[in-house]
Design an enzyme around this catalytic site. Structure first.
Site, PDB file in Angstrom:
ATOM      1  N   GLY A 142     -49.421  37.634  17.733  1.00 23.65           N
ATOM      2  CA  GLY A 142     -49.372  37.148  19.095  1.00 23.65           C
ATOM      3  C   GLY A 142     -47.913  36.961  19.471  1.00 23.65           C
ATOM      4  O   GLY A 142     -47.016  37.075  18.630  1.00 23.65           O
ATOM      5  N   ASP A 192     -38.468  29.990  14.707  1.00 19.03           N
ATOM      6  CA  ASP A 192     -37.796  29.204  15.748  1.00 19.03           C
ATOM      7  C   ASP A 192     -37.953  29.781  17.149  1.00 19.03           C
ATOM      8  O   ASP A 192     -37.531  29.160  18.127  1.00 19.03           O
ATOM      9  CB  ASP A 192     -36.318  29.015  15.412  1.00 19.03           C
ATOM     10  CG  ASP A 192     -35.537  30.327  15.328  1.00 19.03           C
ATOM     11  OD1 ASP A 192     -36.050  31.374  15.782  1.00 19.03           O
ATOM     12  OD2 ASP A 192     -34.401  30.301  14.806  1.00 19.03           O
ATOM     13  N   GLY A 193     -38.545  30.963  17.272  1.00 19.37           N
ATOM     14  CA  GLY A 193     -38.784  31.543  18.592  1.00 19.37           C
ATOM     15  C   GLY A 193     -37.535  32.031  19.288  1.00 19.37           C
ATOM     16  O   GLY A 193     -37.540  32.272  20.498  1.00 19.37           O
ATOM     17  N   ARG A 232     -37.184  42.007  29.322  1.00 21.58           N
ATOM     18  CA  ARG A 232     -37.343  43.459  29.345  1.00 21.58           C
ATOM     19  C   ARG A 232     -38.366  43.845  30.391  1.00 21.58           C
ATOM     20  O   ARG A 232     -39.286  43.081  30.733  1.00 21.58           O
ATOM     21  CB  ARG A 232     -37.735  43.997  27.972  1.00 21.58           C
ATOM     22  CG  ARG A 232     -39.107  43.558  27.495  1.00 21.58           C
ATOM     23  CD  ARG A 232     -39.491  44.262  26.196  1.00 21.58           C
ATOM     24  NE  ARG A 232     -40.724  43.708  25.644  1.00 21.58           N
ATOM     25  CZ  ARG A 232     -40.840  43.252  24.405  1.00 21.58           C
ATOM     26  NH1 ARG A 232     -39.817  43.278  23.577  1.00 21.58           N
ATOM     27  NH2 ARG A 232     -41.984  42.772  23.982  1.00 21.58           N
ATOM     28  N   ASP A 281     -49.092  46.430  16.646  1.00 25.79           N
ATOM     29  CA  ASP A 281     -48.759  45.558  17.766  1.00 25.79           C
ATOM     30  C   ASP A 281     -47.518  46.042  18.516  1.00 25.79           C
ATOM     31  O   ASP A 281     -47.148  45.463  19.539  1.00 25.79           O
ATOM     32  CB  ASP A 281     -48.556  44.114  17.295  1.00 25.79           C
ATOM     33  CG  ASP A 281     -47.458  43.990  16.252  1.00 25.79           C
ATOM     34  OD1 ASP A 281     -47.570  44.651  15.196  1.00 25.79           O
ATOM     35  OD2 ASP A 281     -46.489  43.250  16.482  1.00 25.79           O
ATOM     36  N   ASN A 282     -46.892  47.108  18.022  1.00 19.72           N
ATOM     37  CA  ASN A 282     -45.722  47.673  18.697  1.00 19.72           C
ATOM     38  C   ASN A 282     -46.027  48.983  19.415  1.00 19.72           C
ATOM     39  O   ASN A 282     -45.110  49.691  19.824  1.00 19.72           O
ATOM     40  CB  ASN A 282     -44.589  47.897  17.690  1.00 19.72           C
ATOM     41  CG  ASN A 282     -43.909  46.599  17.291  1.00 19.72           C
ATOM     42  OD1 ASN A 282     -43.977  45.616  18.022  1.00 19.72           O
ATOM     43  ND2 ASN A 282     -43.263  46.587  16.145  1.00 19.72           N
ATOM     44  N   ASP A 299     -39.798  46.935  21.909  1.00 18.33           N
ATOM     45  CA  ASP A 299     -39.638  45.956  20.834  1.00 18.33           C
ATOM     46  C   ASP A 299     -38.737  46.503  19.721  1.00 18.33           C
ATOM     47  O   ASP A 299     -39.187  46.850  18.639  1.00 18.33           O
ATOM     48  CB  ASP A 299     -40.990  45.522  20.275  1.00 18.33           C
ATOM     49  CG  ASP A 299     -40.904  44.123  19.651  1.00 18.33           C
ATOM     50  OD1 ASP A 299     -39.853  43.472  19.811  1.00 18.33           O
ATOM     51  OD2 ASP A 299     -41.861  43.692  19.004  1.00 18.33           O
TER      52      ASP A 299
END
Length: 473
Positions: free
Chosen positions: A90, A126-127, A180, A256-257, A266
């Protein structure tokens, strides 16, 4: 007014319902230094009139755009990572911030983020995004777009004033948040999640949404799932051929890419080939070479098989199998067309284009020439004989190994609208983006906060893009 008259906001993703995403808040950053603003891309969505302060408010603090999504959405999906299934994926350091309509053709465009903070899917991370990662993504997207690859575009990079700890670059390292622009952030992994949950109703809703939103000309097809699979296979075949023709290695071809619109996105450990090498890998952690340059078509086909598995409850299996089996031929036709285009030539016939592509790959392998040099030296075919004869690679073009390719090139007419008087073609060497080049761009930023080399490089890439774009007949 902070937006232009051509600004057309959309909230289409909300139609899917909250089972597909989680509303989230962006991180609060200690600083907001605008480092990159893609004004050309902004003009396509009516945001070119924003002041820099307004730009930072929207893409650094993530104040919602007028009449747009009221809150960022962290999208839910699963995926295979190096062919191991992970149900804990996710959007872990990004989200869908906004959707807008392209002023040129009305197509839906997403603004997604990278490094915008933690979400429910961060898995303890940490995002954040390193500034070097942001710079690398700018370079990847600008270079690929110039080379004719269907790609997301970097819209914004804002340095955020945090020190990050990373194991793959000297730390502490600087941070940034990136936005993006892409036509879709719906991935193969989006379908995989619903299949894993055995949620057939949501899967059918997702198929209908994708067809209605992105492929309305096929939305009335009798079997929507089969039509969707056909379209995605076609677009992924095109994307894969474009990567190969550009000598590009994505590095992380997890499910997922791969998105439904067939756009490359990505960018992490990407690289361009120094010279033809099927075993060349981009990711230092790809120990088995699963996503090596020469294995990228295989990886894409494997991912498409996972999409087909998800669609079986909604489709005729034989129809899906037929489309799947056609992928190698589809990819081959796309590859032939890419080589013709990369050499600045006109298509002759399917047989001749295939022969030209085969001789091109053969020469690239045997000669070990720098990958981009052949396409630069011979761009325009017969119109570039003199340039090729004065190239640093002239000796290779005089060899017997080159003769079969020379004959194939000279059998094709130059592409209409080429202008080989463009100053770009007066260069001795083409613009390239090897890993050493990326490091030379990054070092003055890291050591002296000197961004001039990046700006000069982006100007050169822009020159290349203009030179490779045929003028109107």
């Amino acid at each position: 007014m902070p937006v232009s008259a051509s600004y057309r906001p959309a909230c289409d993703h909300l139609r899917l319902g909250d089972a597909f995403y989680d509303p989230v808040a962006a991180a609060s950053f200690p600083a907001h230094i605008l480092r990159f603003r893609n004004q050309a891309a902004a003009a396509e969505i009516g945001l070119d009139s924003l002041t820099d302060d307004e730009w930072i408010a929207h893409f650094g603090r993530f104040v919602p755009l007028p009449d747009g999504l009221p809150t960022p959405l962290a999208l839910r999906y699963h995926g295979h990572q190096f062919r191991s299934y992970n149900p804990e994926l996710g959007d872990g350091r990004g989200f869908l911030f906004a959707q807008l309509r392209d002023v040129r053709d009305g197509r839906l465009l997403d603004i997604g983020t990278k490094g915008s903070g933690r979400t429910p899917w961060s898995r303890g991370a940490d995002g954040r995004l390193t500034l070097k990662g942001g710079v690398r993504e700018i370079l990847a997207t600008e270079m690929l777009e110039a080379l004719g690859v269907e790609t997301s575009r970097t819209l914004s990079v804002i340095e955020t004033g945090e020190n990050l700890q990373r194991g793959d670059e000297p730390s502490p390292t600087r941070s940034c948040v990136l936005a993006r622009l892409s036509h879709s952030h719906i991935r193969i992994g989006t379908f995989q999640r619903l299949a894993a949950l055995d949620d057939r109703a949501s899967l059918a809703r997702l198929v209908a949404y994708v067809m209605d939103t992105y492929f309305p000309d096929r939305a009335g097809a009798g079997d929507a799932a089969v039509a969707l699979f056909d379209i995605v296979c076609a677009r992924v075949a095109r994307m894969g051929a474009q990567w190969m023709g550009a000598g590009f290695v994505h590095g992380v071809l997890n499910t997922d890419n791969i998105n439904v619109t067939g756009e490359s996105f990505d960018y992490g450990p990407w690289r361009f080939l120094p010279r033809y090498d099927p075993a060349f890998t981009a990711a230092y952690f790809d120990h088995s070479g699963l996503y090596a340059f020469g294995r990228q078509p295989e990886a894409l086909l494997w991912n498409l098989a996972r999409l087909a598995e998800c669609l079986i409850p909604l489709a005729n299996v034989d129809d899906l199998q037929k489309i799947f089996d056609d992928f190698p031929d589809r990819y081959g036709r796309e590859m032939n067309g890419v080589i013709v285009k990369r050499l600045g030539l006109s298509s002759l016939s399917e047989t001749d284009d295939r022969a030209l592509a085969a001789e091109t790959w053969r020469f690239l392998e045997r000669s070990a020439i720098g990958f981009e040099f052949l396409f630069f030296d011979w761009y325009g075919g017969t119109q570039s004989r003199h340039r090729a004869a004065n190239s640093p690679n002239a000796r290779l073009y005089e060899s017997a190994d080159f003769e079969p390719l020379r004959q194939r090139i000279e059998a094709h007419s130059p592409r209409p609208g080429l202008d080989l008087s463009d100053p770009y073609f007066s260069r001795t060497v083409p613009c390239t983006m090897l890993v050493e080049t990326v490091e030379k761009i990054w070092q003055p930023i890291a050591t002296r906060d000197d961004w001039s080399t990046l700006h000069d490089t982006l100007s050169t890439i822009g020159d290349m893009k203009a030179a490779l774009s045929p003028r109107s007949a």
